[in-house]
Design a protein around this motif. Structure first.
Motif, mmCIF file in Angstrom:
data_model
loop_
_atom_site.group_PDB
_atom_site.id
_atom_site.type_symbol
_atom_site.label_atom_id
_atom_site.label_comp_id
_atom_site.label_asym_id
_atom_site.label_seq_id
_atom_site.Cartn_x
_atom_site.Cartn_y
_atom_site.Cartn_z
ATOM 1 N N GLN A 159 -10.113 -17.848 -11.116
ATOM 2 C CA GLN A 159 -10.063 -17.058 -9.877
ATOM 3 C C GLN A 159 -9.393 -17.855 -8.766
ATOM 4 O O GLN A 159 -8.616 -17.298 -7.981
ATOM 5 N N ASP A 203 -5.660 -17.858 -9.164
ATOM 6 C CA ASP A 203 -5.051 -16.626 -8.659
ATOM 7 C C ASP A 203 -4.907 -16.679 -7.148
ATOM 8 O O ASP A 203 -3.897 -16.293 -6.576
ATOM 9 N N GLU A 249 -11.329 -15.367 -17.673
ATOM 10 C CA GLU A 249 -11.731 -14.742 -16.408
ATOM 11 C C GLU A 249 -13.249 -14.584 -16.368
ATOM 12 O O GLU A 249 -13.895 -14.860 -15.359
#
Lengths: 526, 362
Positions: free
Chosen positions: A184, A187, A503
């Motif tokens: 995360q 990203d 993820e």
């Protein structure tokens, strides 16, 4: 359009070794350029020259077409070049805005008649204003009043980037920025980089992770053995396979991770509701339970600083536990000294290679017997068998393909990969039942990483139990048969390999998700 | 090439302080009105180039060899035993007591017992800082230095009090002749003590270079975390290092008394003290047993030379003490760090040059 920053025939020697060999590189303004290559390929040396840390032996650096001589990072920043290192340089006890302002504090001013006098007092109000402004401008989502010690790794990294932006740099160099981030956070970083690009900043990204390069770079330059191999536009033609091949110079084989054994083998290693407190009485491990079967690799995933280091310390006998038990093949090894662990056939690849794993000031042959010097094969009546040490060195160096510059050099003369091989050779030499591998490939180049990972898989197939602790999620995913996630000193998730995505693991790693009643479950099965 | 240069630098790091100390001494000698070169030459001549001088040099060197070696073990194990002086006093005093209180033993047995007693007492005195360090993590640097004064004061008290022998001169009773270390050659001051010192030298060399104990000591000294992680019992080793170091210092004290003074006087160690001179020896010798023995002999020559200077040139011994103390000072500075950037650059330059030459030649 001209280049924002340009390297022309840049070269750096270290003794006989040419670290960077006549590299030409031109990066346009507003471009995100990824610089990929194995560890030791010269990426970091090249960037350190651009950041004024090293002076080039040949060639020159041009900014906006004009040649510049950079003699220090301060100099580089003045020329608009900033760098964020792999290891952050922040003060944990200070807040976000205080860290950002460190060295450029705004002082309070006093108006006396027509003149203003600067006082040696920090103007907190104006500092906070300025910092909030820059956080908002780049949309970086940081609470400027939080102390840095409470920040996550991703937030710390954003702060480091902001530090550079506040100093008005146009070119930002990031050294392995994703090495320590959760998926995360990666990203988020990529999003941030795009925001920088929109502001017209130029970004140079050093990395060896191809997936991330693919998702954010405009162009990709490959460097191998100090030389520039190729620069390509990041389009469909630039496949990760092709890039990996260019990086390594040969085809890279995929890891064969098929398991040899079914899930019913004997449990060789078991940690049962382990608790520990650190020196300040803080609970660093709470009811950690896990087990490893023969012929199985169990990976411990987690963001660094969530109790993995403490877990390693406790299970290797370097830190006291407050509750719980540990067994190796049924024998109780709770809180025993490291040398007793050895007797129970417990091998350790420590996380800090040059502190606990090796003694850099001693020779290869000496490091290879450390911990085993009292055994009959290396000594008699307290006298070392020097011939046996010699033979042991020869045998291990050959078996594990360690490349040495001389016959028996000091460990400090070895590259990271070769040093790690020495540790593996030593620990496997005793034919352990259980192997604890902590960050086994950190800082290693692709070739060595491949070697170490294959070695772990090989001993798994031999029927040993392997406990892998790594902050590199892709490594945990690639090697483990089962995965547990640690968050704040607890095990918050437990997965079969193949049944979970990166993820999903990421959500557990940052504490967004957790399994209930896990401690009991883990303790009961098997 | 790299290695040769690095070795050269290491030698340079020892030679430079020696030269600097000699230069400072030369200024002092000059100020006293003598010719420094003549003085230094005379020291060398009297200390090495005649038998009587050589014998005296070795007498002076005997305790220094041992106090130096006691620190070789300690320093290589990362234990900063600055208590050599105190351990030396304890060893010397109780060896003397055993030397005069027991009589009627054959000489070989009596001397052996006295020497052993010295070693044991030195070790026992080292046990205090050893326990404090191993179990309470109290810095040995502080405790050992403090305990030096305690040891000297205790010996002073015992000599003036319970063991007082003569009221004109602070000393104990002389030891029985059977406890004295024999002279090697009639007419020369050299005693069997030098053999004890050399034997300790051989012992330390073998211990450090050939045994698992020496291996562990080195490992602990280089990197304690590593030693712990591979399963060496650091606490136990630290105790052993301390005790061994103390025993050698105590043995040094016993040897001096039994071969030179034959009775204990609190000033036998002189100033700056044999234990401290051992520190100079070990620093000159770079923590290697052989180097330390050689350095101790050099220092012995200097000590003897300084005595003869007073007779020959009328130069006060303090002048030589200036050389000695400044030597210690300069030795503690590492003039050139082998890993500094300048050196790295020099090395890089040198090797690219030779590299280029090789290529041109090919």
């Amino acid at each position: 359009m001209g280049s924002k920053i340009e390297a022309v025939g840049l070269t750096k020697y270290f003794g006989d070794f040419t670290a960077v060999d006549h590299i030409d590189l031109a990066v346009r303004e507003g471009e995100i350029r990824a610089l990929i290559g194995e560890n030791g390929a010269g990426k970091t040396t090249l960037m350190n020259m651009l950041y004024g840390l090293f002076r080039p032996d040949e060639g020159e650096i041009r900014i906006d077409g004009a040649p510049v001589k950079l003699s220090s990072p301060l100099d580089a920043i003045a020329h608009g070049i900033g760098m964020v290192h792999q290891h952050f340089k922040l003060v944990p006890s200070l807040t976000v805005y205080e860290n950002l302002m460190l060295g450029t504090e705004i002082e309070r001013e006093l108006k006396l008649g027509g003149r203003t006098v600067r006082l040696p007092i920090i103007d907190t109000r104006r500092e906070r204003q300025a910092v909030q402004q820059i956080v908002d401008r780049f949309d970086f989502m940081l609470d400027i009043d939080r102390p840095v010690r409470d920040l996550s790794v991703g937030e710390r990294q954003r702060l480091e980037i902001l530090k550079m932006l506040y100093r008005n740099v146009d070119v930002l160099i990031l050294d392995e920025p994703t090495a320590v981030l959760t998926p995360q956070e990666v990203d988020m970083l990529i999003e941030n980089l795009h925001a920088l690009k929109r502001e017209g900043k130029t970004v140079l990204l050093i990395t060896h992770k191809l997936a991330e390069v693919k998702s954010c770079a405009d162009t990709i330059s490959v460097i191998r053995a100090g030389k520039h191999v190729v620069t390509v536009t990041n389009d469909d033609d630039a496949t990760t396979e092709m890039l990996a091949e260019k990086m390594v110079g040969r085809k890279v084989a995929d890891i064969d991770r098929t398991r040899r054994f079914a899930n019913d083998r004997k449990v060789l290693y078991r940690v049962d509701s382990l608790c520990a407190k650190d020196r300040n009485g803080r609970q660093v491990l709470s009811d950690v339970s896990l087990h490893v079967r023969a012929g199985e690799i169990v990976g411990v995933a987690g963001v660094e600083g969530n109790g993995q280091s403490e877990l390693i310390m406790v299970i290797t006998g370097l830190m006291k536990h407050t509750k719980g038990s540990i067994t190796v093949d049924g024998a109780d090894v709770t809180g025993v000294w490291p040398h007793e662990l050895k007797a129970h056939k417990f091998g350790i690849i420590p996380e800090d290679r040059y502190i606990r794993g090796l003694c850099p000031e001693m020779k290869v042959s000496q490091n290879l017997i450390a911990g085993f010097e009292g055994q009959e094969r290396f000594s008699r009546h307290g006298f070392l068998k020097r011939k046996a040490m010699e033979e042991n060195r020869k045998e291990k160096v050959e078996k594990y393909q360690v490349r040495l510059s001389s016959k028996d050099p000091y460990i400090s003369e070895l590259s990271g990969g070769n040093a790690q091989k020495i540790i593996i050779a030593r620990e496997l030499g005793q034919d352990p039942k259980v192997m604890l591998a902590c960050q086994p490939t950190r800082g290693l180049d692709l070739g060595s990483t491949e070697f170490v990972q294959n070695e772990l898989l090989r001993i798994r197939d031999e029927g040993k139990a392997v406990l892998l602790v790594s902050s590199d999620l892709s490594e945990v995913l690639a090697l483990s048969d089962r995965i547990v996630v640690m968050y704040r000193g607890r095990i918050t998730g437990h997965f079969e390999a193949g049944h979970v995505t990166a993820e999903e693991l990421g959500l557990y790693m940052v504490g967004a998700k957790r399994m209930e009643g896990l401690a009991g479950e883990e303790g009961n099965d098997g | 090439m790299d290695k040769l240069l690095k070795k050269g630098l290491r030698v340079f790091n020892i030679v430079l302080p020696v030269l600097a100390a000699l230069l400072l001494g030369a200024i002092a000698i000059r100020a006293d009105g003598a010719d420094p070169i003549r003085v230094y030459r005379s020291i060398l001549q009297s200390a090495f180039f005649n038998l009587k001088g050589l014998s005296s040099t070795l007498v002076y060197a005997t305790p220094l060899i041992m106090t130096g070696l006691c620190l070789v073990i300690a320093f290589r194990g990362g234990v900063f035993n600055m208590g050599g002086e105190g351990q030396l006093y304890m060893g010397a005093f109780f060896a003397t007591v055993l030397g005069f209180s027991v009589t009627g033993l054959p000489p070989w047995l009596h001397t052996t017992l006295c020497l052993l007693c010295g070693a044991v007492c030195g070790a026992l005195w080292a046990l205090i800082p050893a326990l404090l360090k191993a179990y309470l993590h109290i810095n040995e640097l502080v405790t050992t230095i403090m305990l030096n004064y305690v040891a000297i004061t205790i010996c002073n008290f015992l000599t003036n009090g319970p063991f007082c022998y003569s009221y004109q001169y602070t000393s104990t009773q002389p030891v029985a002749p059977s406890a004295e270390l024999p002279l090697l050659f009639p007419g020369y001051t050299l005693t069997a003590g030098i053999f004890i010192a050399l034997a300790v030298g051989v012992f330390v060399w073998i211990l450090m270079n050939r045994t698992t104990f020496g291996y562990k000591v080195d490992t602990i000294g280089y990197r304690q975390e590593f030693a712990e992680a591979v399963g060496m019992n650091v606490r136990k080793r630290t105790m052993q290092i301390f005790l061994l170091s103390g025993a050698i210092a105590g043995l040094a004290g016993a040897t001096v008394i039994l071969s030179v003074y034959h009775r204990f006087t609190p000033s036998f160690s002189a100033n700056p003290g044999l234990g401290w001179d051992g520190m100079t020896a070990v620093m000159l010798g770079g923590s290697s047993p052989v180097g330390t023995v050689v350095a101790a002999v050099m220092l012995g020559a200097f000590k003897f030379g300084s005595v003869s200077l007073q007779v020959k040139f009328g130069i006060p011994t303090e002048v030589i003490q200036i050389v000695q103390s400044s030597l210690m000072l300069f030795l503690s500075i590492r003039f050139i760090r082998e890993n500094s950037e300048t050196v790295q650059r020099l090395l890089a330059k040198a090797s690219t040059r030779t590299g280029k030459k090789k290529k041109e030649g090919a």
